[in-house]
Design an enzyme around this catalytic site. Sequence first.
Site, PDB file in Angstrom:
ATOM      1  N   SER A 147       0.722  -1.180   0.003  1.00 14.36           N
ATOM      2  CA  SER A 147      -0.005   0.123   0.063  1.00 14.36           C
ATOM      3  C   SER A 147       0.763   1.222  -0.014  1.00 14.36           C
ATOM      4  CB  SER A 147      -0.941   0.063   1.147  1.00 14.36           C
ATOM      5  OG  SER A 147      -1.539  -1.296   0.957  1.00 14.36           O
ATOM      6  N   ARG A 162       7.290   6.190  -4.561  1.00  9.27           N
ATOM      7  CA  ARG A 162       7.726   7.015  -3.432  1.00  9.27           C
ATOM      8  C   ARG A 162       7.054   6.338  -2.186  1.00  9.27           C
ATOM      9  NH1 ARG A 162       3.488  10.218  -4.471  1.00  9.27           N
ATOM     10  NH2 ARG A 162       4.469  10.873  -6.422  1.00  9.27           N
ATOM     11  N   ASP A 200      -4.115  -1.556  -1.019  1.00  5.01           N
ATOM     12  CA  ASP A 200      -5.153  -1.819   0.161  1.00  5.01           C
ATOM     13  C   ASP A 200      -6.631  -1.515  -0.163  1.00  5.01           C
ATOM     14  OD1 ASP A 200      -4.248   0.600   0.625  1.00  5.01           O
ATOM     15  OD2 ASP A 200      -3.935   0.431   2.637  1.00  5.01           O
TER      16      ASP A 200
HETATM   17  C1  BGC Z   1      -0.461   5.054   0.455  1.00  4.67           C
HETATM   18  C2  BGC Z   1      -1.332   4.364  -0.373  1.00  4.67           C
HETATM   19  C3  BGC Z   1      -2.306   3.444   0.655  1.00  4.67           C
HETATM   20  C4  BGC Z   1      -2.915   4.408   1.863  1.00  4.67           C
HETATM   21  C5  BGC Z   1      -3.546   3.615   2.732  1.00  4.67           C
HETATM   22  C6  BGC Z   1      -0.898   5.818   1.644  1.00  4.67           C
HETATM   23  O1  BGC Z   1      -0.022   6.367   2.350  1.00  4.67           O
HETATM   24  O2  BGC Z   1       0.365   5.995  -0.363  1.00  4.67           O
HETATM   25  O3  BGC Z   1      -0.974   3.686  -1.419  1.00  4.67           O
HETATM   26  O4  BGC Z   1      -3.430   3.281   0.069  1.00  4.67           O
HETATM   27  O5  BGC Z   1      -1.666   5.072   2.406  1.00  4.67           O
HETATM   28  O6  BGC Z   1      -2.648   2.663   3.297  1.00  4.67           O
END
Ligand code: BGC
Length: 456
Positions: A147, A162, A200
Amino acid sequence: MSSLQNRVSEILQGFEVSHDRIRAISDEFIRLTNQGLKSNKEAMAMIPSYVTAVPTGKESGTFLAVDLGGTNFRVCSVHLNGNGTFKLIQSKSVIPKSLMVGSSKELFSFLARHVDAFIKTHLDEKFTEDTESSTSQHILKLGFTFSFPVNQTAINKGTLLRWTKGFNIKDAVGKDVCKLLQDELDALKLPVHVSALVNDTVGTLMSRAYSAPGLGNTMLGVILGTGTNCAYVENISSISKISLQSDKNIMVVNTEWGSFDNALTVLPFTSIDSEVDGNSPNPGYHMFEKLVSGMFLGEILRITLCNLHKEGVLFSSSSESLELPWSIDTSTLSKIEADNTEDLSKTKETISMDLNIVATLEECKAIKKIVNAIGKRSAYLAGAAICGILTHTRALEKMETVDIGLDGSVFEFYPGYENLMRESIKYLLGEDEKRVMLDIAKDGSGVGAALCALVA
Ligand code: BGC
């Protein structure tokens, strides 16, 4: 008014999200959504997931899932029963802080070792033979819930753009995270194939659609936890930045809304937020997330209280917890928000336990107002962004009701959060707000990853 009350009312003004601002946020959200669907260069990345169907509830089989994305790391096996229900076995561990900022080799070999241990503990010979999804060589399909923002180019391929949420492993940026995991699994000679790379939010959408069979209207998956983000069902033809030979009409898109309005044109960004951003590992990025998600709400409160103390209007003494960055958890805000006692005794107790400071009644009142404003701002912003997507997709014009699966500690545990979100949705959608269904989608990162591995 006392000098504390004066300062608090100034602070509350900064955190306020007016109706005009809710509308401006939703409008800007639609603009950036369209930009991100056209170009790969945008911060709000609008990442194609290569998932081109939403579950019906009839899916079946057994899959492995690995979930890396917040404070915990999970390995699970998921058995989908084909009727909207599932059986899940999982092992959960906290990711050591040192691995969040070390090398990619250290992190991914740690993950592979946990998969190995899980298979040895839970997947005996019988299980492996039963596994419908395995080939004759018993290769297990694994859905990898990862995620963070990636540049996804296939269902099981994506290079890391990133890190967010406190992770910062420099050598992993630009690499295919599925390959990093597969290499370490192969090094341990495990019969596992990384079949799907899943955000996620995509997992949450999939798992909600699977568990709510018959509804057929799950359009969004939202995470409001350590981080925040949203995935939704888009027409493939609208994702003009990819050209795909496919007979499918839809694809789930991961918005990466954490990076909505990094330019700060519409967000209610205060000098306190600027301090939070400055202390974070990714200054200038994921600015929406820094006002909304659980990783930051505690730090916003800590910096606010710390500044008031330095100005000499709050607390007669300081404490290590007050001074130490990131030491206040969102659960502190939840406890204060939940305090309905007349003398704010629960707030006093929370400040004493979590901050090690004895607060007066006047101070408790001030802190409760600040907490309330931080939580409300978060929920209003999340609601405005959801409206942006609903307006962009015209979902409410096409369907009687739109179903949204949500997960994450902020949505689940912050008192009154859903009602606050609904207030901002209602401001923009009026009576149509009633046609927006918000519901918890549990285990999105496990069940959703399994569903994606199945699609793959
Ligand atoms: C990430 C996402 C993720 C979200 C929730 C963010 O910091 O960039 O990819 O879905 O957090 O977990």
